[in-house]
Design a protein around this motif. Structure first.
Motif, mmCIF file in Angstrom:
data_model
loop_
_atom_site.group_PDB
_atom_site.id
_atom_site.type_symbol
_atom_site.label_atom_id
_atom_site.label_comp_id
_atom_site.label_asym_id
_atom_site.label_seq_id
_atom_site.Cartn_x
_atom_site.Cartn_y
_atom_site.Cartn_z
ATOM 1 N N ASN A 285 0.835 -1.194 0.000
ATOM 2 C CA ASN A 285 0.000 0.000 0.000
ATOM 3 C C ASN A 285 0.872 1.247 0.000
ATOM 4 O O ASN A 285 2.009 1.231 0.486
ATOM 5 N N VAL A 286 0.337 2.330 -0.538
ATOM 6 C CA VAL A 286 1.013 3.626 -0.483
ATOM 7 C C VAL A 286 0.663 4.257 0.861
ATOM 8 O O VAL A 286 -0.518 4.486 1.161
ATOM 9 N N VAL A 287 1.680 4.521 1.666
ATOM 10 C CA VAL A 287 1.471 5.010 3.031
ATOM 11 C C VAL A 287 2.054 6.412 3.161
ATOM 12 O O VAL A 287 3.195 6.661 2.767
ATOM 13 N N MET A 288 1.259 7.308 3.719
ATOM 14 C CA MET A 288 1.717 8.681 3.971
ATOM 15 C C MET A 288 1.768 8.923 5.465
ATOM 16 O O MET A 288 0.863 8.525 6.207
ATOM 17 N N VAL A 289 2.842 9.587 5.922
ATOM 18 C CA VAL A 289 2.957 9.997 7.319
ATOM 19 C C VAL A 289 3.111 11.508 7.344
ATOM 20 O O VAL A 289 4.128 12.042 6.886
ATOM 21 N N THR A 290 2.093 12.209 7.852
ATOM 22 C CA THR A 290 2.234 13.654 8.005
ATOM 23 C C THR A 290 2.994 13.923 9.307
ATOM 24 O O THR A 290 2.875 13.181 10.272
ATOM 25 N N ARG A 359 -1.954 9.407 -4.467
ATOM 26 C CA ARG A 359 -3.099 8.585 -4.081
ATOM 27 C C ARG A 359 -2.772 7.657 -2.902
ATOM 28 O O ARG A 359 -2.814 6.412 -3.018
ATOM 29 N N PRO A 360 -2.440 8.189 -1.733
ATOM 30 C CA PRO A 360 -2.089 7.335 -0.589
ATOM 31 C C PRO A 360 -3.266 6.455 -0.148
ATOM 32 O O PRO A 360 -4.413 6.908 -0.122
ATOM 33 N N ASP A 361 -2.961 5.206 0.183
ATOM 34 C CA ASP A 361 -3.983 4.279 0.682
ATOM 35 C C ASP A 361 -4.186 4.433 2.185
ATOM 36 O O ASP A 361 -5.305 4.344 2.680
ATOM 37 N N ILE A 362 -3.073 4.615 2.889
ATOM 38 C CA ILE A 362 -3.092 4.703 4.350
ATOM 39 C C ILE A 362 -2.424 6.010 4.760
ATOM 40 O O ILE A 362 -1.333 6.319 4.292
ATOM 41 N N ILE A 363 -3.076 6.770 5.638
ATOM 42 C CA ILE A 363 -2.492 8.017 6.141
ATOM 43 C C ILE A 363 -2.368 7.934 7.654
ATOM 44 O O ILE A 363 -3.345 7.613 8.350
ATOM 45 N N PHE A 364 -1.162 8.175 8.153
ATOM 46 C CA PHE A 364 -0.931 8.353 9.589
ATOM 47 C C PHE A 364 -0.693 9.840 9.813
ATOM 48 O O PHE A 364 0.305 10.395 9.341
ATOM 49 N N HIS A 365 -1.618 10.464 10.506
ATOM 50 C CA HIS A 365 -1.580 11.923 10.665
ATOM 51 C C HIS A 365 -0.950 12.267 12.016
ATOM 52 O O HIS A 365 -1.596 12.240 13.059
ATOM 53 N N ALA A 366 0.355 12.591 11.965
ATOM 54 C CA ALA A 366 1.091 12.917 13.189
ATOM 55 C C ALA A 366 1.478 14.390 13.245
ATOM 56 O O ALA A 366 2.097 14.828 14.217
ATOM 57 N N ALA A 367 1.147 15.151 12.215
ATOM 58 C CA ALA A 367 1.508 16.570 12.196
ATOM 59 C C ALA A 367 0.609 17.343 13.158
ATOM 60 O O ALA A 367 -0.612 17.259 13.075
ATOM 61 N N ALA A 368 1.220 18.087 14.067
ATOM 62 C CA ALA A 368 0.440 18.879 15.038
ATOM 63 C C ALA A 368 1.369 19.801 15.804
ATOM 64 O O ALA A 368 2.569 19.539 15.932
ATOM 65 N N HIS A 369 0.778 20.914 16.291
ATOM 66 C CA HIS A 369 1.460 21.719 17.303
ATOM 67 C C HIS A 369 1.088 21.107 18.647
ATOM 68 O O HIS A 369 -0.093 20.934 18.956
ATOM 69 N N LYS A 370 2.103 20.787 19.484
ATOM 70 C CA LYS A 370 1.805 19.998 20.685
ATOM 71 C C LYS A 370 2.308 20.610 21.981
ATOM 72 O O LYS A 370 1.947 20.147 23.061
ATOM 73 N N HIS A 371 3.161 21.633 21.947
ATOM 74 C CA HIS A 371 3.755 22.158 23.177
ATOM 75 C C HIS A 371 2.757 23.078 23.896
ATOM 76 O O HIS A 371 2.422 24.153 23.408
ATOM 77 N N VAL A 372 2.327 22.618 25.050
ATOM 78 C CA VAL A 372 1.232 23.287 25.756
ATOM 79 C C VAL A 372 1.524 24.757 26.056
ATOM 80 O O VAL A 372 0.736 25.629 25.683
#
Length: 612
Positions: A285-290, A359-372
């Motif tokens: 599968n085509v996998v994308m990781v943001t 055309r990604p099949d699977i996306i793992f969305h890890a992009a975020a601002h996280k520092h409180v």
């Protein structure tokens, strides 16, 4: 050249001794051998047997590689090879005598077996002892470091043998601790077992121990933590033999001993994964990781690469991190089809073009601002990235019919007291709303802090310790859940493989850790005494910070999954039409009157309560 000379010398000595064994066996087996005429035939066979024995036994010794070992380090393994080679060669000789009807008692070769074992091993171990004697290693010199081992098992025995083979380390095992009462007052490889863990402090003081080595590779992290806590009350340096999962080749050696690290103390039981299920999610599968260059994102990329994706796409807006993980993956997986894309999830047009191309099949969305604290000072940036950026990726996944979308969420999304947590809760709501009407399976995975992630408390504490302190803790009673980055990612992949759409998976974070205790342990692990060498100061709770984190909303509840580390929160369905109207209003407020944005966030997330 020296090695060849030693090997040849050993071979010549072996020829002499295996034949001496034969002669000595004759004397032991046959009384008055030279005066008794009945034994004349036996004596006449000796010259022929000397030639045959020399060929057979030396050939067997060569086959068993007795001339390839470094005999100055000889141990139990080498001894076993000697015994086995002697057994095989003498068995062969017994067979030869039987088949050729040679007039000689076959019991001669039973005797020669024992004599061979003695002579052949004596040559080799005598060489080792002679070397030690010449170098003065037979005496315990004053500069020798006294070592106490925790664990009287196979690993401990192997380590003692290693210490004995490496006198240049100037480390001598003088005592062993083991909780097994049946082993007390006995010896392991010559080292006394002197008590249980309750005796560690007393034994360390009585025997003036310099170093303690925890040698229980099979121990659970909880046990390691308990033992280390006791050991930290001594003045000894504490080291550890890695766990079985870290001992890749399962061999024990002095070189594998290392300092105890915080992961040893906060780690949990090994995770059981269904690699077939994860493989079916990733393979071909085509996998994308943001956010693929970040702490979680980069580890996702590493683990995804092992499951042979058709293509892996790293998407990040920070080029340095993306460049680093790209180079690492290309070096380790040269056949991996890899694309590294520098882009922001805030730019919908750019994302649309990327999705249209790959055309990604699977996306793992890890992009975020996280520092409180940073997000408390810059709330509009948290909203732009965590809400609208997530919405952009979700809409592209839906538009281009991705199979599955897995968002990385946080325990701070539960009853949030900060804008970062509130934005992640809205992102969860977006995921659940789209899951109800999209062909794409949208899920979120919620967990707490990860050890060593960028901006987390542990790298901060380590930096403060390096600078001589003080180490700043916000509150004496503040607690957090922790897991290692690889552990978190393994569970994210497993949850993603189990997903059916709309779930919020909650990871079992284990027992919460008091940050004050964490700070003290890190100071001790760095070789300092808390509040003596390095001070601990309390700075007060920061904006948006609470004493403890929660993993569930009160109304969610959980149900178990087939993996005992993963649970599913009961879905709280979000009405798509209402949610999108609220998000549109939020966008208008963001553009026209950003001062009101915090108040409107409380409309979208009713249980969001800003900390004072």
């Amino acid at each position: 050249m020296k090695y060849k000379i030693r090997a040849l010398s050993l071979l010549v000595l072996d020829i002499l001794f295996v034949n001496a064994s034969l002669i000595l066996a004759y004397f032991l087996r046959l009384d008055d051998i030279f005066s008794n005429p009945d034994y004349t035939n036996f004596i006449n066979e000796i010259p022929k047997l000397i030639i045959i024995i020399s060929i057979v036994k030396i050939g067997t010794f060569i086959a068993f590689r007795l001339y390839n070992s470094l005999w100055k380090y000889a141990g139990a393994y080498e001894l076993s090879r000697v015994i086995l080679a002697s057994l095989v060669s003498n068995s062969f000789m017994m067979g030869f005598v039987f088949l050729t009807r040679t007039p000689i008692p076959r019991s001669i070769f039973i005797i020669t077996f024992f004599i061979d074992c003695f002579f052949i091993s004596a040559i080799r171990f005598g060489y080792r002892l002679f070397r030690h004697f010449l170098r003065g290693d037979m005496l315990l010199v004053k500069s020798t470091k006294k070592v106490m081992l925790i664990g009287a098992g196979d690993a401990g025995a192997a380590l003692i043998n290693e210490y004995h083979m490496h006198p240049e380390l100037k480390s001598t095992p003088v005592a062993i601790i083991d909780d097994n009462q049946g082993k007390q007052n006995r010896k392991l490889s010559g080292v006394p077992i002197v008590g249980t863990r309750a005796d560690i402090v007393k034994v360390a003081e009585d025997k003036m121990i310099d170093e303690i080595v925890i040698t229980i590779p099979s121990a659970l992290p909880k046990t390691i933590n308990e033992i280390y806590t006791i050991c930290s009350n001594t003045k000894c340096r504490v080291k550890i033999l890695p766990s079985l999962s870290q001992l890749i080749d399962e061999t024990v050696s002095v070189q594998k001993i290392r300092d105890v690290n915080i992961e040893d103390l906060l780690g949990r039981d090994a995770i059981k994964l269904d690699n077939n299920e994860i493989g079916s999610l990733i393979k071909n599968n085509v996998v994308m990781v943001t956010g693929g260059g970040g702490s979680i994102g980069s580890e996702l990329c590493r683990q995804i690469a092992t499951f042979s994706p058709k293509r892996l796409i790293i998407l990040d807006n920070y080029e340095n991190n993306a460049y680093d993980i790209q180079n690492e993956l290309l070096a380790n997986y040269p056949k991996l089809q890899l694309n590294t894309i520098i882009a922001s999830i805030r730019e919908k047009g750019r994302l649309d073009n990327i999705f249209k191309t790959f055309r990604p099949d699977i996306i793992f969305h890890a992009a975020a601002h996280k520092h409180v604290p940073l997000m408390e000072a810059n709330p509009t940036e948290a909203i732009k990235n965590n809400i609208f950026g997530t919405l952009n990726v979700v809409e592209c996944a839906d538009k281009y019919s991705a199979k599955r979308f897995v968002m990385i969420s946080t325990d701070k999304a539960v009853n949030p007291t900060n804008i970062m947590g509130a934005t992640k809760r809205v992102a969860e709501m977006v995921i659940q709303a789209f899951a109800k009407q999209s062909k794409t399976e949208f899920v979120a995975v919620r967990f707490g802090n990860v050890l060593g992630s960028n901006g987390s408390v542990i790298p901060l504490f380590k930096k403060q310790i390096e600078q001589g302190g003080p180490v700043t803790v916000t509150h004496p009673e503040i607690i957090r859940y922790f897991m290692t980055i690889p552990e978190a990612v393994q569970l994210v992949l497993q949850a993603g493989a189990m997903a059916e759409g709309g779930e919020i998976f909650v990871l079992d974070m284990g027992e919460p850790v008091r940050i004050y205790d964490l700070a003290r342990n890190l100071i001790k692990l760095s070789g300092f005494e808390p509040d003596v060498d390095i001070k601990i100061e309390f700075s007060g709770l920061r904006p948006g910070e609470k004493l403890y984190e929660e993993l569930l909303l009160a109304e969610e509840g959980v149900r178990a999954t087939k993996n005992n580390k993963i649970y599913v929160a009961q879905p709280l369905h979000s009405d798509m039409a209402i949610l999108m109207r609220e998000i549109d209003c939020l966008k208008n407020i963001l553009l026209t009157n950003s001062d009101e944005v915090m108040d409107y966030m409380k409309v979208i997330v009713p249980n969001y309560k800003q900390s004072s």
